[in-house]
Write an enzyme that holds these catalytic residues in place. Structure first.
Site, PDB file in Angstrom:
ATOM      1  CG  HIS A   6      42.103  40.145  46.433  1.00  0.00           C
ATOM      2  ND1 HIS A   6      41.061  39.508  45.818  1.00  0.00           N
ATOM      3  CD2 HIS A   6      42.354  41.274  45.705  1.00  0.00           C
ATOM      4  CE1 HIS A   6      40.688  40.206  44.754  1.00  0.00           C
ATOM      5  NE2 HIS A   6      41.461  41.285  44.665  1.00  0.00           N
TER       6      HIS A   6
ATOM      7  CB  CYS B 203      38.290  42.847  44.921  1.00  0.00           C
ATOM      8  SG  CYS B 203      39.353  43.998  44.004  1.00  0.00           S
TER       9      CYS B 203
END
Length: 497
Positions: free
Chosen positions: A436, A336
């Site tokens: 994630h 991310c």
């Protein structure tokens, strides 16, 4: 099953263990044949999770839902505040960001009723589907300066008709004063909702505290429903980054060392829980350049403020340490915000994050990131493009788009089930992804560790994180059961006024 009153676990202060106690009761009620669900009207956390519908909630309620054995939903946490500075937070309402607010504006009485209607409606919807609702309070139950704007504690308990168990932390001392003082600061109609006191994080011989239980009950006129000892051998995912203070910060000799870079605005640190428990490796958190040099694998985590963290990494020498370690053979992977950091540049011309409009990245990946106001939140299924094997699971929560630079080949790390691609793959030592939870997949862990096969500790079997989590919820429930008066709690939750 008999209908139970909703129950709220509210605290005498922050960090008394309300989230974990609520998770324990979610599992206890499930074990006892009920169909519970968690609820927290307003949560403040950087550690969030994407629901099956692709919306965002606080990680604690996702964990509590997992303990309850039900899918997480935004109705379980309708308001989420994600701090972006000491005074400002992104406000996420019913799973979608609605803008940034500074603390003074957010807590003003004006306009507060809109939020109150939203959180009450979310609770009402949830209450039609589950029995019982396990509510969690926030901070202290008796912040009288915020009484008129409080959405989480007694106003929500009164709306829900919940029986409130007041949780006090004996580990930090002053539990008599904090419990009694909290109760005395409540108004009479609020005090009537408090049906029990639970003492948490007890250390030592419980017999020494037994006279104190009687004193507390006499003083407050409310039963003590349990004294729960401090534990060290149960692992439940934590929401607060304060938990990082208890984790390893140094490399270990003779192990595959995995360093997670400590960012100032680090988010979703639960991405690394699996590797913390994997006996084949040693994972540690650091921004010490000497320790970074000892790592075999360096993981750059998510960030709530990518540009601010990139500026800090360049200032404190960590950026250069990561680049040097990679040049000397370490694997570097970004997740991310960490993926954005690894590129050629991060641009924010519209000031989505702040005043910095552009910074050069670490230059490890041939990609460029532009910050946009639209947030992506979704659960995903995917395959590694270089290993067209089993379907893996994860979730995305990010702002910004990342694309290859004009002269770079297209080389995604992942192929999503819907045909989209994700991330960038240079080679086995350099990659990034927006997903994630990618490390929750044993197949991806094996892929990441394969180049270090000769150094891996031999444990015989792969680590099953999902099974591990289920075992921990059961251990937590057993621990709490042993130290509470559960028949009394059931009596409280079935006695009607």
């Amino acid at each position: 099953m008999k209908k139970l009153h909703p129950v709220m676990f509210a605290g005498t202060g922050s960090d008394v263990g309300k989230s974990i106690i609520a998770a324990a009761f979610c599992r206890i009620f499930r074990q006892d044949g009920y169909h519970p669900a968690p609820f927290k009207a307003q949560n403040m956390a950087l550690n969030s999770y994407a629901t099956p519908e692709g919306l965002e909630i606080g990680r604690a309620q996702a964990v509590q839902a997992e303990a309850a054995g039900v899918p997480c939903h935004t109705d379980m946490n309708p308001l989420l505040l994600k701090p972006s500075s000491d005074h400002t937070s992104q406000v996420v309402l019913n799973g979608r960001p609605i803008g940034n607010r500074n603390a003074y504006d957010y807590f003003r009485v004006e306009g507060r009723e809109e939020f109150r209607r939203e959180v009450c409606s979310a609770y009402d919807r949830l209450a039609t589907r589950y029995n019982p609702i396990v509510l969690e309070g926030a901070g202290s139950i008796s912040e009288i300066n915020l009484r008129d704007t409080d959405l989480v504690n007694l106003p929500m308990a009164l709306h829900a008709g919940a029986d409130v168990i007041l949780v006090g932390d004996i580990d930090r001392g002053g539990v008599f004063a904090s419990v009694y003082g909290s109760l005395m600061l409540l108004r009479p109609h609020e005090r009537e909702r408090i049906k029990g006191i639970l003492i948490n994080k007890f250390r030592g011989d419980i017999r020494l505290f037994e006279p104190g239980i009687k004193m507390l009950e006499d003083l407050c006129g409310i039963p003590v429903v349990g004294v729960v000892p401090y534990y060290r051998d149960i692992y439940i995912e934590e929401e607060d980054s304060l938990a990082l203070a208890t984790k390893s910060i140094q490399a270990e000799q003779g192990k595959v060392n995995i360093a997670v870079i400590l960012l100032r605005h680090l988010s979703n640190f639960t991405d690394f829980n699996v590797l913390e428990r994997d006996p084949r490796v040693h994972l540690f958190y650091t921004n010490n350049t000497d320790e970074i040099a000892k790592a075999d694998i360096i993981l750059l985590p998510g960030s709530k403020s990518t540009l601010a963290d990139l500026h800090e990494l360049r200032r404190n020498g960590v950026a250069q340490a990561v680049i040097r370690a990679h040049r000397e053979g370490a694997t570097v992977m970004g997740i991310c915000g960490g993926y954005q950091l690894m590129g050629q540049e991060v641009c924010d011309p519209n000031h989505v994050e702040g005043e910095i409009e552009r910074l050069p990245g670490l230059g490890l990946l041939p990609v460029s990131t532009h910050m946009t106001g639209e947030k992506v939140t979704r659960q995903v299924k995917f395959q590694l493009t270089i290993d067209n094997g089993q379907l893996l699971k994860g979730y995305e929560i990010h702002m910004g788009t990342t694309i290859p630079t004009h002269d770079a080949p297209v080389s995604p790390l992942n192929l999503l089930e819907d045909g989209r691609t994700d991330g960038y793959y240079v080679n086995r030592t350099c990659m990034g992804t927006y997903i994630h939870g990618i490390l929750d997949n044993p197949a991806f862990i094996d892929f990441l560790l394969e180049p270090f096969a000769d150094k891996l500790a031999d444990t015989g079997t792969a680590f099953d994180y999902q099974q591990f989590k289920e075992e921990q919820y059961d251990k937590l429930a057993d621990h709490v059961r042993r130290h509470i008066n559960l028949p009394l709690i059931y009596q409280i939750l079935t006695t009607h006024d």
